[in-house]
Design a protein around this motif. Structure first.
Motif, PDB file in Angstrom:
ATOM      1  N   ARG A   1       0.827  -1.206   0.000  1.00 10.07           N
ATOM      2  CA  ARG A   1       0.000   0.000   0.000  1.00 10.07           C
ATOM      3  C   ARG A   1       0.864   1.261   0.000  1.00 10.07           C
ATOM      4  O   ARG A   1       0.541   2.238  -0.683  1.00 10.07           O
ATOM      5  N   LEU A   2       1.946   1.251   0.787  1.00  7.77           N
ATOM      6  CA  LEU A   2       2.817   2.424   0.860  1.00  7.77           C
ATOM      7  C   LEU A   2       3.524   2.670  -0.466  1.00  7.77           C
ATOM      8  O   LEU A   2       3.673   3.823  -0.889  1.00  7.77           O
ATOM      9  N   ARG A   3       3.967   1.597  -1.119  1.00 11.85           N
ATOM     10  CA  ARG A   3       4.613   1.781  -2.433  1.00 11.85           C
ATOM     11  C   ARG A   3       3.634   2.408  -3.422  1.00 11.85           C
ATOM     12  O   ARG A   3       3.988   3.320  -4.171  1.00 11.85           O
ATOM     13  N   ALA A   4       2.405   1.936  -3.412  1.00  6.04           N
ATOM     14  CA  ALA A   4       1.397   2.492  -4.315  1.00  6.04           C
ATOM     15  C   ALA A   4       1.116   3.954  -3.970  1.00  6.04           C
ATOM     16  O   ALA A   4       1.035   4.808  -4.857  1.00  6.04           O
ATOM     17  N   ALA A   5       1.000   4.251  -2.680  1.00  8.79           N
ATOM     18  CA  ALA A   5       0.722   5.628  -2.254  1.00  8.79           C
ATOM     19  C   ALA A   5       1.887   6.551  -2.574  1.00  8.79           C
ATOM     20  O   ALA A   5       1.695   7.686  -3.014  1.00  8.79           O
ATOM     21  N   ALA A   6       3.117   6.081  -2.384  1.00 11.05           N
ATOM     22  CA  ALA A   6       4.296   6.913  -2.642  1.00 11.05           C
ATOM     23  C   ALA A   6       4.463   7.187  -4.128  1.00 11.05           C
ATOM     24  O   ALA A   6       5.035   8.210  -4.511  1.00 11.05           O
ATOM     25  N   SER A   7       3.961   6.303  -4.969  1.00 10.62           N
ATOM     26  CA  SER A   7       4.084   6.527  -6.409  1.00 10.62           C
ATOM     27  C   SER A   7       3.090   7.578  -6.908  1.00 10.62           C
ATOM     28  O   SER A   7       3.252   8.118  -7.993  1.00 10.62           O
TER      29      SER A   7
ATOM     30  N   VAL B   1       2.419  10.941  -6.506  1.00 10.92           N
ATOM     31  CA  VAL B   1       3.051  12.145  -5.951  1.00 10.92           C
ATOM     32  C   VAL B   1       2.032  13.250  -5.695  1.00 10.92           C
ATOM     33  O   VAL B   1       2.162  13.985  -4.718  1.00 10.92           O
ATOM     34  N   LYS B   2       1.007  13.365  -6.533  1.00  9.19           N
ATOM     35  CA  LYS B   2       0.014  14.428  -6.336  1.00  9.19           C
ATOM     36  C   LYS B   2      -0.793  14.226  -5.058  1.00  9.19           C
ATOM     37  O   LYS B   2      -1.066  15.176  -4.338  1.00  9.19           O
ATOM     38  N   ALA B   3      -1.175  12.995  -4.778  1.00  6.61           N
ATOM     39  CA  ALA B   3      -1.985  12.711  -3.598  1.00  6.61           C
ATOM     40  C   ALA B   3      -1.158  12.683  -2.315  1.00  6.61           C
ATOM     41  O   ALA B   3      -1.648  13.048  -1.248  1.00  6.61           O
ATOM     42  N   ASN B   4       0.097  12.252  -2.401  1.00  6.97           N
ATOM     43  CA  ASN B   4       0.946  12.079  -1.209  1.00  6.97           C
ATOM     44  C   ASN B   4       2.338  12.666  -1.439  1.00  6.97           C
ATOM     45  O   ASN B   4       3.324  11.934  -1.466  1.00  6.97           O
ATOM     46  N   PRO B   5       2.454  13.984  -1.581  1.00  4.32           N
ATOM     47  CA  PRO B   5       3.759  14.566  -1.912  1.00  4.32           C
ATOM     48  C   PRO B   5       4.828  14.339  -0.833  1.00  4.32           C
ATOM     49  O   PRO B   5       5.986  14.064  -1.154  1.00  4.32           O
ATOM     50  N   GLU B   6       4.455  14.429   0.430  1.00  2.00           N
ATOM     51  CA  GLU B   6       5.443  14.260   1.504  1.00  2.00           C
ATOM     52  C   GLU B   6       5.903  12.809   1.607  1.00  2.00           C
ATOM     53  O   GLU B   6       7.073  12.541   1.836  1.00  2.00           O
ATOM     54  N   LEU B   7       4.992  11.882   1.437  1.00  2.00           N
ATOM     55  CA  LEU B   7       5.334  10.460   1.483  1.00  2.00           C
ATOM     56  C   LEU B   7       6.280  10.118   0.337  1.00  2.00           C
ATOM     57  O   LEU B   7       7.268   9.411   0.525  1.00  2.00           O
ATOM     58  N   ALA B   8       6.002  10.652  -0.849  1.00  2.00           N
ATOM     59  CA  ALA B   8       6.865  10.410  -2.010  1.00  2.00           C
ATOM     60  C   ALA B   8       8.247  11.006  -1.786  1.00  2.00           C
ATOM     61  O   ALA B   8       9.267  10.393  -2.130  1.00  2.00           O
ATOM     62  N   LYS B   9       8.304  12.191  -1.181  1.00  2.00           N
ATOM     63  CA  LYS B   9       9.587  12.853  -0.917  1.00  2.00           C
ATOM     64  C   LYS B   9      10.411  12.081   0.122  1.00  2.00           C
ATOM     65  O   LYS B   9      11.632  12.002   0.023  1.00  2.00           O
ATOM     66  N   ALA B  10       9.721  11.530   1.124  1.00  2.00           N
ATOM     67  CA  ALA B  10      10.409  10.848   2.218  1.00  2.00           C
ATOM     68  C   ALA B  10      10.886   9.447   1.826  1.00  2.00           C
ATOM     69  O   ALA B  10      11.752   8.887   2.497  1.00  2.00           O
ATOM     70  N   ARG B  11      10.341   8.897   0.748  1.00  2.00           N
ATOM     71  CA  ARG B  11      10.686   7.517   0.366  1.00  2.00           C
ATOM     72  C   ARG B  11      12.071   7.434  -0.233  1.00  2.00           C
ATOM     73  O   ARG B  11      12.395   8.148  -1.171  1.00  2.00           O
ATOM     74  N   LYS B  12      12.871   6.538   0.337  1.00  2.50           N
ATOM     75  CA  LYS B  12      14.202   6.243  -0.191  1.00  2.50           C
ATOM     76  C   LYS B  12      14.233   4.737  -0.477  1.00  2.50           C
ATOM     77  O   LYS B  12      14.055   3.942   0.444  1.00  2.50           O
ATOM     78  N   PRO B  13      14.423   4.338  -1.737  1.00  2.66           N
ATOM     79  CA  PRO B  13      14.436   2.904  -2.052  1.00  2.66           C
ATOM     80  C   PRO B  13      15.497   2.139  -1.244  1.00  2.66           C
ATOM     81  O   PRO B  13      16.558   2.666  -0.941  1.00  2.66           O
ATOM     82  N   ARG B  14      15.159   0.911  -0.926  1.00  2.00           N
ATOM     83  CA  ARG B  14      16.050  -0.008  -0.193  1.00  2.00           C
ATOM     84  C   ARG B  14      16.416   0.472   1.216  1.00  2.00           C
ATOM     85  O   ARG B  14      17.457   0.124   1.751  1.00  2.00           O
ATOM     86  N   THR B  15      15.549   1.283   1.805  1.00  2.00           N
ATOM     87  CA  THR B  15      15.722   1.701   3.197  1.00  2.00           C
ATOM     88  C   THR B  15      14.433   1.361   3.942  1.00  2.00           C
ATOM     89  O   THR B  15      13.373   1.243   3.325  1.00  2.00           O
TER      90      THR B  15
END
Length: 70
Positions: free
Chosen positions: A24-30, A32-46
Motif C-alpha cells: 500500500r505504501l509503495r502504491a501511495a508513494a508513487s 506524488v500528487k496525492a501524497n507529496p510528503e510520502l513520495a519525498k520521504a521515500r528512499k528505495p532499499r531503506t
C-alpha cells in the motif's frame, strides 16, 4: 533527539500485515500528487520510517487506514 515511527510500530497499532502495508505504501508513494510528503520521504532499499508527527507520517497512516466501503 527526534522520535522515529517505524512501519512495524504502525502495523502493530493498526493490526495489519507488514507485507500488505508495504504494498500500500509503495502504491501511495508513487502517487506524488496525492501524497507529496510520502513520495519525498521515500528512499528505495531503506526501512519505512518517519519522524513522529511529520506530514509524511500522516500520509503514511492515511494510506494504511482500512478502506471504507461506501
Amino acid at each position: 533527539m527526534t522520535d522515529i515511527v517505524t512501519l512495524k510500530a504502525i502495523c502493530d497499532e493498526l493490526k495489519i500485515d507488514p507485507r500488505e502495508a508495504r504494498e500500500r505504501l509503495r502504491a501511495a508513494a508513487s502517487d506524488v500528487k496525492a501524497n507529496p510528503e510520502l513520495a519525498k520521504a521515500r528512499k528505495p532499499r531503506t526501512p519505512w520510517q518517519w519522524v513522529k508527527g511529520s506530514a509524511a507520517e500522516k500520509e503514511a497512516r492515511r494510506a494504511l487506514q482500512p478502506k471504507k466501503d461506501g
